[in-house]
Design an enzyme around this catalytic site. Structure first.
Site, PDB file in Angstrom:
ATOM      1  N   GLY A   1       1.454   5.740  -1.449  1.00 55.26           N
ATOM      2  CA  GLY A   1       1.323   6.807  -2.418  1.00 55.26           C
ATOM      3  C   GLY A   1       1.647   6.512  -3.851  1.00 55.26           C
ATOM      4  O   GLY A   1       1.244   6.993  -4.696  1.00 55.26           O
TER       5      GLY A   1
ATOM      6  N   ASP B   1      14.230   5.657   2.899  1.00 55.43           N
ATOM      7  CA  ASP B   1      12.893   5.293   3.557  1.00 55.43           C
ATOM      8  C   ASP B   1      12.977   4.230   4.357  1.00 55.43           C
ATOM      9  O   ASP B   1      12.343   3.287   4.219  1.00 55.43           O
ATOM     10  CB  ASP B   1      11.954   5.298   2.614  1.00 55.43           C
ATOM     11  CG  ASP B   1      10.555   5.577   3.263  1.00 55.43           C
ATOM     12  OD1 ASP B   1      10.534   6.092   4.323  1.00 55.43           O
ATOM     13  OD2 ASP B   1       9.609   5.205   2.768  1.00 55.43           O
TER      14      ASP B   1
ATOM     15  N   VAL C   1      -0.490  -2.965  -4.105  1.00 52.65           N
ATOM     16  CA  VAL C   1       0.150  -4.302  -4.243  1.00 52.65           C
ATOM     17  C   VAL C   1      -0.759  -5.241  -4.237  1.00 52.65           C
ATOM     18  O   VAL C   1      -1.538  -5.539  -3.121  1.00 52.65           O
ATOM     19  CB  VAL C   1       1.296  -4.401  -3.338  1.00 52.65           C
ATOM     20  CG1 VAL C   1       1.986  -5.649  -3.482  1.00 52.65           C
ATOM     21  CG2 VAL C   1       2.275  -3.289  -3.212  1.00 52.65           C
TER      22      VAL C   1
END
Length: 674
Positions: free
Chosen positions: A345, A458, A349
């Site tokens: 989101g 997270d 990378v």
């Protein structure tokens, strides 16, 4: 547009219909915008609607399989609006994403009344109350929705809306005054379509693509190996799918310079002097334009916010390098799609190699003016120096899109090795125990050792990477937060990953260090069982959540029925029971009853040392421990609630754990067995 020369193949054919509106003929979807530079098409996507008063049910099913189109996971979100519902996004018969809408009994009555049909939403979109939103998986080709009730699985009488739309689907453009209004959730009544973005590729091998564009194969798109996507090279813009469609930003300036050179050659000495003066002026102006452009990008990408946090002493970046765009373009082959390591989101990378041969990972953010996640991750990582946390190498702010550069972690993430059955590296019990200790050490460092406490927010197996020696590296700090030493919790909009989310945080919006402990407990259960955190394959009621399934299994004394076969074969039974009891404590619904990460890591070290006590090995089932005739769910408890800190030897033990050094000198903590 019936001329076949106007489109690459039938899937791209556009037909004008009602009131001259363009439609993708093959998919019967209205087109509102075409962006060839980013290979995207904006469409009007149908809205799923169920049990809404005075409105017919609408259960659309969009199938893009076999076409060059897929829902963009970067520009779209899956949103659900209703009360106490789990909304699943289904593709190819599988639940690929989902989220939960919450409201209490009083709110639920209001939502179902005629007076309060319109429960609120602000200009920031879904705020987590009455509605929820989540990201889409890569290359999603279907839009289908299934629902489950949070309280009563057979209850389905509440009004529910679900949709795939752009991040700003709720914006309404005022064509008369030119302003923007925001749709409240009550305005969903009568709403049948919202704006959504489709990515597209070229599937037809016979289509000849321009040689002056950067056209590459798209890896992983559907089952086709011929999928291609084009983009203009750096410093160019326009349509990369048409010969000559990419235009040089500086072409007009170059033509102007050539014109002045011709005039200067044919003119008198005075004209030459004038030309030199104009050339000097041009250089000065160009440098000023470049400087202003860099300042614009620096400000746009959060440079001022970063400077503010630097001046406050919150962060120091002495070791972080400032990379130029040219360096990172060369390292990533102009951000070639074949260099993509992953998408999320926050951005994409890429794998890159610097001029000195160092392999790095470059994160290209998609912030669109919202730079908090980028600055937050930069600030957080600049405070961390731990071998089990991904290291930040530098950043690049003076570009249109902000970039962060990290050390490259070559062996993927823990989720892949646990759930995708990687035969090259089977996850042995010793590896699982070591990885759990390394991750616990990193979290203990964040909570208690770092200069300022850090909540990760997270923790999950996909955010645990494995380096060249298969050591654990905690990653993805975009949602993390620095906490003052006096604070006990962080009040924020609920954010996290379904399956790892602390239920207490879910209901109170107050995130504490014990919320990270809960998420770590889910990772421990994954290591023990090899099961996914969310799965529709488990038949038991309330078993979709691995955490709930594990707790119920422990309370029924059926632990060994769900433990992974390899763990049962290689691990000592006393070790397995010890880790299971620790995970059970981490998954307590009451956060105060959960252990701290300090207690967790010392308990894990004690459990690992049990292997040495009973004669080593990790290969057999139970070693010298006789568990026959005992309950399979034996609880291992600490003597007392605090660790026995009495002297320098304990401080040395703490240092060895924090630095992830050898555990051979760590004293086992006294324990008793019920």
């Amino acid at each position: 547009m019936n001329d076949p020369k106007c489109y690459a193949d039938k899937s791209f054919e556009i037909e004008c219909r009602n009131q001259q509106k363009p439609y993708l003929k093959h998919l019967n979807l209205e087109v509102t915008n075409i962006d060839t530079s980013d290979s995207m098409v904006e469409i009007m996507n149908p809205v799923f609607r169920l049990n809404c008063k005075d409105e017919k049910d609408s259960k659309p099913f969009i199938n893009l399989s076999g076409t060059p189109f897929s829902y963009s996971n970067v520009r779209n979100k899956f949103t659900a609006i209703g009360c106490n519902k789990i909304a699943f996004l289904v593709s190819n018969g599988l639940e690929v994403s989902g989220c939960v809408t919450l409201c209490d009994e009083h709110d639920n009555k209001e939502v179902n009344s005629n007076v309060a049909y319109g429960y609120g939403q602000g200009s920031d979109g879904c705020l987590g109350r009455f509605c929820c939103e989540t990201s889409l998986p890569l290359y999603l080709s279907e839009f289908n929705v299934t629902l489950e009730s949070m309280k009563d699985r057979n209850s389905s009488d509440e009004c529910v809306h679900a949709l795939i739309g752009t991040e700003y689907w709720y914006e309404i453009y005022d064509g008369v005054n030119g302003g923007i209004e925001y749709r409240s959730l009550g305005d969903l009544k009568g709403l049948n379509y919202v704006r959504a973005m489709l990515d597209f590729v070229i599937l037809n091998n016979t289509v000849k693509l321009p040689s002056d564009s950067n056209c590459t194969h798209v890896v992983g798109y559907s089952s086709s190996s011929s999928a291609r996507r084009c983009e203009c090279y750096s410093e160019f813009y326009g349509n990369p799918y048409v010969t000559g469609g990419c235009i040089d930003f500086d072409s007009s300036n170059k033509n102007s310079r050539a014109k002045w050179v011709i005039i200067g050659v044919s003119a008198s000495l005075g004209s030459i002097i004038l030309l030199l003066g104009l050339l000097f002026l041009y250089i000065v102006v160009r440098r000023r334009i470049i400087k202003k452009r860099k300042q614009k990008f620096f400000k746009q990408n959060g440079g001022l916010l970063l400077q503010q946090r630097l001046s406050s002493g919150e962060v120091t970046v002495e070791q972080a390098k400032v990379f130029s765009l040219r360096e990172l373009e060369k390292a990533t082959d102009n951000f070639n799609v074949n260099r993509v390591l992953g998408k999320g989101g926050q951005g994409t990378v890429y794998k890159g190699m610097l001029v000195n041969g160092e392999i790095v990972a470059v994160k290209k953010f998609k912030v669109q003016g919202k730079v908090e996640e980028f600055i937050n991750e930069f600030v957080i990582l600049s405070q961390i120096n731990h071998r089990n946390v991904v290291k930040l190498l530098g950043c690049c702010l003076e570009t249109e899109i902000p970039l962060l550069v990290y050390e490259f972690i070559p062996n993927g993430n823990l989720y892949e090795y646990l759930h995708d059955q990687n035969e090259e590296l089977p996850m042995t019990w010793d590896m699982r125990l070591r990885i759990s200790i390394e991750v616990a050490g990193a979290l203990f460092y964040l909570h208690s050792i770092a200069y300022q406490p850090i909540y990760h927010r997270d923790v999950k197996s996909t955010n645990i990477l494995l380096d060249g020696k298969y050591r654990a590296k905690l990653a993805d700090f975009g949602a993390s937060r620095l906490i003052s030493t006096e604070a006990t919790h962080l009040t924020t909009v609920v954010q996290g990953t379904f399956g790892y989310l602390d239920p207490e945080y879910f209901h109170t919006s107050q995130f504490t260090e014990k919320s990270d402990v809960y998420s770590f407990g889910v990772v421990l259960v994954e290591l023990l069982t090899g099961e996914k955190p969310i799965s529709s394959m488990r038949e038991e009621e309330d078993a979709k959540s691995l955490a709930s399934y594990f707790v119920v299994t422990m309370e029924r004394d059926c632990l060994f029925e769900i433990v992974d076969k390899r763990v049962m074969k290689e691990g000592e039974q006393e070790q397995i029971i010890g880790v299971a009891n620790l995970a059970y404590r981490c998954l307590e619904l009451n956060g105060r009853k959960r252990p701290t990460m300090k207690e967790v890591i010392f308990e894990l070290e004690r459990i690992r040392n049990l292997d040495r006590k009973v004669g080593g090995g990790g290969g057999g089932g139970g070693g010298d421990v006789d568990l026959q005739g005992q309950s399979r769910h034996e609880e291992i408890e600490f003597v007392g609630t605090e660790m026995p800190w009495t002297g320098d030897s304990e401080l040395d033990t703490l240092a060895s754990i924090v630095n992830n050094t050898s555990s051979s000198e760590i004293r086992p903590i006294h324990a008793k067995y019920n």
